[in-house]
Design a protein around this motif. Structure first.
Motif, PDB file in Angstrom:
ATOM      1  N   ILE A  53     -15.913  45.162  -4.779  1.00  0.00           N
ATOM      2  CA  ILE A  53     -15.651  45.635  -3.416  1.00  0.00           C
ATOM      3  C   ILE A  53     -15.847  44.453  -2.473  1.00  0.00           C
ATOM      4  O   ILE A  53     -16.920  43.846  -2.428  1.00  0.00           O
ATOM      5  N   GLU A  54     -14.794  44.143  -1.736  1.00  0.00           N
ATOM      6  CA  GLU A  54     -14.854  43.004  -0.814  1.00  0.00           C
ATOM      7  C   GLU A  54     -14.297  43.439   0.540  1.00  0.00           C
ATOM      8  O   GLU A  54     -13.265  44.093   0.614  1.00  0.00           O
ATOM      9  N   THR A  55     -14.988  43.089   1.610  1.00  0.00           N
ATOM     10  CA  THR A  55     -14.559  43.474   2.950  1.00  0.00           C
ATOM     11  C   THR A  55     -14.233  42.239   3.786  1.00  0.00           C
ATOM     12  O   THR A  55     -14.764  41.148   3.543  1.00  0.00           O
ATOM     13  N   ASP A  56     -13.369  42.430   4.772  1.00  0.00           N
ATOM     14  CA  ASP A  56     -13.049  41.321   5.672  1.00  0.00           C
ATOM     15  C   ASP A  56     -13.630  41.589   7.057  1.00  0.00           C
ATOM     16  O   ASP A  56     -14.319  42.597   7.284  1.00  0.00           O
ATOM     17  N   GLU A  57     -13.312  40.707   8.004  1.00  0.00           N
ATOM     18  CA  GLU A  57     -13.895  40.815   9.346  1.00  0.00           C
ATOM     19  C   GLU A  57     -13.373  42.021  10.121  1.00  0.00           C
ATOM     20  O   GLU A  57     -13.963  42.425  11.139  1.00  0.00           O
ATOM     21  N   ASN A  58     -12.312  42.640   9.650  1.00  0.00           N
ATOM     22  CA  ASN A  58     -11.755  43.827  10.297  1.00  0.00           C
ATOM     23  C   ASN A  58     -12.199  45.119   9.615  1.00  0.00           C
ATOM     24  O   ASN A  58     -11.634  46.188   9.873  1.00  0.00           O
ATOM     25  N   TYR A  59     -13.171  45.027   8.746  1.00  0.00           N
ATOM     26  CA  TYR A  59     -13.728  46.171   8.018  1.00  0.00           C
ATOM     27  C   TYR A  59     -12.676  46.867   7.150  1.00  0.00           C
ATOM     28  O   TYR A  59     -12.650  48.090   7.029  1.00  0.00           O
ATOM     29  N   VAL A  60     -11.818  46.059   6.548  1.00  0.00           N
ATOM     30  CA  VAL A  60     -10.909  46.552   5.515  1.00  0.00           C
ATOM     31  C   VAL A  60     -11.527  46.202   4.173  1.00  0.00           C
ATOM     32  O   VAL A  60     -11.890  45.048   3.924  1.00  0.00           O
ATOM     33  N   ALA A  61     -11.685  47.200   3.327  1.00  0.00           N
ATOM     34  CA  ALA A  61     -12.321  47.003   2.023  1.00  0.00           C
ATOM     35  C   ALA A  61     -11.268  46.968   0.925  1.00  0.00           C
ATOM     36  O   ALA A  61     -10.415  47.863   0.843  1.00  0.00           O
ATOM     37  N   GLN A  62     -11.347  45.943   0.104  1.00  0.00           N
ATOM     38  CA  GLN A  62     -10.498  45.862  -1.082  1.00  0.00           C
ATOM     39  C   GLN A  62     -11.353  46.245  -2.283  1.00  0.00           C
ATOM     40  O   GLN A  62     -12.380  45.630  -2.554  1.00  0.00           O
ATOM     41  N   ILE A  63     -10.912  47.301  -2.983  1.00  0.00           N
ATOM     42  CA  ILE A  63     -11.654  47.835  -4.123  1.00  0.00           C
ATOM     43  C   ILE A  63     -10.782  47.659  -5.350  1.00  0.00           C
ATOM     44  O   ILE A  63      -9.680  48.217  -5.423  1.00  0.00           O
ATOM     45  N   LYS A  64     -11.257  46.885  -6.327  1.00  0.00           N
ATOM     46  CA  LYS A  64     -10.388  46.608  -7.471  1.00  0.00           C
ATOM     47  C   LYS A  64     -11.149  46.616  -8.781  1.00  0.00           C
ATOM     48  O   LYS A  64     -12.343  46.327  -8.849  1.00  0.00           O
ATOM     49  N   CYS A  65     -10.418  46.975  -9.814  1.00  0.00           N
ATOM     50  CA  CYS A  65     -10.922  46.945 -11.190  1.00  0.00           C
ATOM     51  C   CYS A  65      -9.718  46.717 -12.093  1.00  0.00           C
ATOM     52  O   CYS A  65      -8.744  47.486 -12.053  1.00  0.00           O
ATOM     53  N   GLU A  66      -9.775  45.642 -12.878  1.00  0.00           N
ATOM     54  CA  GLU A  66      -8.643  45.241 -13.714  1.00  0.00           C
ATOM     55  C   GLU A  66      -7.385  45.109 -12.848  1.00  0.00           C
ATOM     56  O   GLU A  66      -7.354  44.367 -11.887  1.00  0.00           O
ATOM     57  N   GLN A  67      -6.345  45.884 -13.145  1.00  0.00           N
ATOM     58  CA  GLN A  67      -5.092  45.760 -12.406  1.00  0.00           C
ATOM     59  C   GLN A  67      -4.981  46.740 -11.239  1.00  0.00           C
ATOM     60  O   GLN A  67      -3.961  46.764 -10.547  1.00  0.00           O
ATOM     61  N   VAL A  68      -6.008  47.535 -11.025  1.00  0.00           N
ATOM     62  CA  VAL A  68      -5.975  48.538  -9.961  1.00  0.00           C
ATOM     63  C   VAL A  68      -6.617  47.965  -8.707  1.00  0.00           C
ATOM     64  O   VAL A  68      -7.757  47.498  -8.737  1.00  0.00           O
ATOM     65  N   VAL A  69      -5.888  48.012  -7.595  1.00  0.00           N
ATOM     66  CA  VAL A  69      -6.394  47.484  -6.329  1.00  0.00           C
ATOM     67  C   VAL A  69      -6.134  48.506  -5.222  1.00  0.00           C
ATOM     68  O   VAL A  69      -5.007  48.957  -5.034  1.00  0.00           O
ATOM     69  N   HIS A  70      -7.208  48.888  -4.512  1.00  0.00           N
ATOM     70  CA  HIS A  70      -7.090  49.758  -3.348  1.00  0.00           C
ATOM     71  C   HIS A  70      -7.485  48.959  -2.113  1.00  0.00           C
ATOM     72  O   HIS A  70      -8.404  48.140  -2.158  1.00  0.00           O
TER      73      HIS A  70
END
Length: 374
Positions: free
Chosen positions: A90-107
């Motif tokens: 889980i990684e967030t940016d300065e605009n509070y958008v979270a990227q949630i990923k596991c293997e090939q799945v990315v949200h």
């Protein structure tokens, strides 16, 4: 913020804190789960102001931070991630958008800052007790079924929405009532404490019982302050508002002058009462009738759907008696008693039935139904 954790750790933590998620709220921030890593731990929190739960999960923190995500959406994302040996990142940016990923799945999901999130209060540990998780869970199981199911705005009855917890020396007693029955259960503590009593919301106790799963050697630290109570164990903290007011004095209901005492096999009685519910419909006021004789209880019910009559062996002392009850109220009690044989004590056919053991570690009081008025 950038973290990684296993799917199982994330799911377990989410399932714990979601117990505090409100069914509906006028504040959208309370529908969020807060992920906070600023304290060097990955902490998940949900708080609806009446009940807040936070828990620490295993994982790796690459860079600290905090973000609030829609709790139900986040839960679904994690639940449907691949069952993989790889961690979820889980990684967030300065605009509070979270990227949630596991293997090939990315949200990629929009989050919120924590400036409006209602953090759970820290309670000073000035007044506290220690009880095993097993004992606390058992206390709740044996009493919570008779908490009154009433709305929060019902005048004059708010204390019935909760349970009284009373600490005296080295014992803790919990008591609930709903106007038709009273449940009391007492257990020993590992040491003595100053006298304390507090009314805990029923929802708090029922949700707490679902998430504490330790045994007799796993402790819960219960901390009290004038407005809140906190249950702390392992990596989890459950904080709840307490209910203000005076709880009904159940001691004045306890009597010692019984006209009739009956000893009966709990399993046999429970099976018989369960059969009787075939003839009880929702909202039906038809009672189960107990005709108590010297060596048996005749249990019968007459309804528009049919009739039932069954004799259950029993040992009686005192007078014969005919008395009526809502069978579900009795079944609820029998389902939480572990004894093989139970004692039923009666004052008369219009007074409550008392189900208790010799040392009074449990006492259940059930009001009868007036047979002639049904």
């Amino acid at each position: 913020m950038k973290i990684s954790s296993s799917k199982s750790s994330l799911l377990n933590g989410i399932q714990i804190v979601l117990k505090a998620l409100p069914s509906k709220s006028t504040m959208s921030i309370m529908e969020c789960i807060l992920i906070n890593t600023n304290g060097g731990k990955i902490t998940l929190t949900v708080n609806n102001l009446d009940l807040g739960i936070e828990t620490v999960i295993d994982g790796t923190i690459e860079s600290p931070g905090v973000i609030a995500l829609d709790a139900k959406h986040f839960s679904e994302i994690i639940r449907k991630m691949p069952d993989s040996a790889s961690d979820i990142e889980i990684e967030t940016d300065e605009n509070y958008v979270a990227q949630i990923k596991c293997e090939q799945v990315v949200h990629s999901v929009s989050g919120r800052p924590d400036d409006e999130f209602p953090y759970i209060p820290e309670l000073e540990n000035n007044e506290s007790i220690v009880i095993s998780q097993l004992s606390l869970r058992d206390l709740i199981r044996k009493t919570s079924f008779s908490i009154a199911d009433i709305s929060e705005d019902t005048p004059g009855q708010q204390t019935m929405r909760g349970e009284l917890m009373e600490i005296k020396d080295d014992t803790v007693k919990m008591c609930s009532l709903d106007g038709h029955r009273i449940s009391m259960c007492t257990m020993n503590l590992k040491e003595s404490y100053p006298y304390k009593k507090v009314i805990i919301p029923g929802k708090t106790l029922k949700e707490l019982a679902k998430i504490i799963n330790g045994g007799a050697e796993d402790d819960v630290n219960i901390i009290f302050n004038p407005n809140h109570i906190s249950f702390e164990y392992s990596q989890t903290r459950v904080v709840s508002r307490i209910i203000e007011g005076n709880f009904f004095d159940v001691n004045k209901m306890l009597v010692g002058d019984y006209e009739t005492k009956v000893k009966i096999n709990k399993k046999r009685l429970n099976e018989c009462l369960d059969r009787s519910t075939i003839y009880v419909r929702e909202g039906d006021k038809k009672p189960i009738i107990l005709d108590i004789k010297d060596d048996s209880i005749s249990i019968r019910i007459n309804s528009a759907n049919g009739n039932m009559n069954e004799n259950v062996p029993a040992s009686k002392s005192g007078k014969d008696m005919v008395i009526g009850f809502n069978p579900r109220f009795v079944i609820d009690v029998l389902n939480v008693i572990d004894d093989e044989e139970i004692e039923l004590d009666f004052v008369n056919s219009k007074a409550p039935c008392f189900i208790k053991n010799e040392d009074m570690s449990y006492v259940y009081v059930i009001l009868p139904v007036t047979i002639n008025a049904v």
